[in-house]
Design an enzyme around this catalytic site. Sequence first.
Site, PDB file in Angstrom:
ATOM      1  CB  SER A 153      -0.955  -0.005   1.187  1.00  0.00           C
ATOM      2  OG  SER A 153      -0.214  -0.229   2.359  1.00  0.00           O
ATOM      3  CE1 TYR A 166       5.314  -4.052 -19.996  1.00  0.00           C
ATOM      4  CE2 TYR A 166       5.474  -3.038 -17.827  1.00  0.00           C
ATOM      5  CZ  TYR A 166       6.076  -3.620 -18.926  1.00  0.00           C
ATOM      6  OH  TYR A 166       7.441  -3.773 -18.956  1.00  0.00           O
TER       7      TYR A 166
END
Length: 243
Positions: A153, A166
Amino acid sequence: MSERTIALVTGANKGIGYEIAAGLGALGWRVGVGARDEQRLAEAVAKLRAGGVDAFGVPLDVTDDASVTAAARLVETEAGGLDVLVNNAGVTGGMPQHPGDVDLATIRTAVEVNVIGVVRVTEAMLPLLRRSASPRIVNMSSGVGSLTRQSASTGEDQTGPLSVAYSPSKTMLNAVTIQYARALAGTNILINAGCPGFTATDLNGFRGVRTPQQGAAIGIRLATLPDDGPTGGYFEDAGVIPW
Ligand SMILES: NC(=O)c1ccc[n+]([C@@H]2O[C@H](COP(=O)([O-])OP(=O)(O)OC[C@H]3O[C@@H](n4cnc5c(N)ncnc54)[C@H](OP(=O)(O)O)[C@@H]3O)[C@@H](O)[C@H]2O)c1
């Protein structure tokens, strides 16, 4: 089989792939330069040869069955075999690719090149690699494929921009690498995934902070592993990347 080491690098006409080809060539290896565009291929081969590399051109679009089959045949005819395959060709698929704002075609393109392309080329080259004394397969992945880093995070481990094409394609490439390593355990083929770091190339509009030579270093390291080197791993210059 030739006594010299023979390598094939996909997407070697520019960027990191070109520098991997140059680096392996500097070791005295014969290098097959894989590229999908005839003109760009000819220019890269000429430039590598001018720099002293024993390079030969291999027309190769990783998304095209016939092209990949022909490439395997050409490598066998031209070089007599293959010791090292570097699956370097890669694309973002297109931008933007934020969750909430993505064209599904973007995901398909990224997966077609970055994952299915690698599998297609690897399958075609495996019969040649199996005949080598010290075969290596290097999959150029990215640290943005790390689930550990994607899910961090905050802090140093959090990586890459929001991406539903991607980054997940590189996560799948990492899993593909592990599956091949499992299947090839007990053979002399070492297969690993590498991340070049954020490198200034066309892929990111040259926003990367590393040079293509620096980006190529991990690919060269994994291509030149000793026989007792690791397999089924995921590495950057600084060491192991958490999956
Ligand atoms: N740059 C970075 O910061 C970075 C970071 C992490 C990982 N990577 C990975 O490193 C590898 C090399 O990327 P790069 O930064 O050097 O990018 P690049 O300069 O854009 O080079 C990509 C290469 O892949 C080729 N390619 C694309 N689609 C292909 C296809 N269908 N068949 C055959 N070749 C194809 C390109 O050929 P054309 O010239 O014909 O398009 C080009 O030679 C990629 O796998 C990339 O994901 C890069």
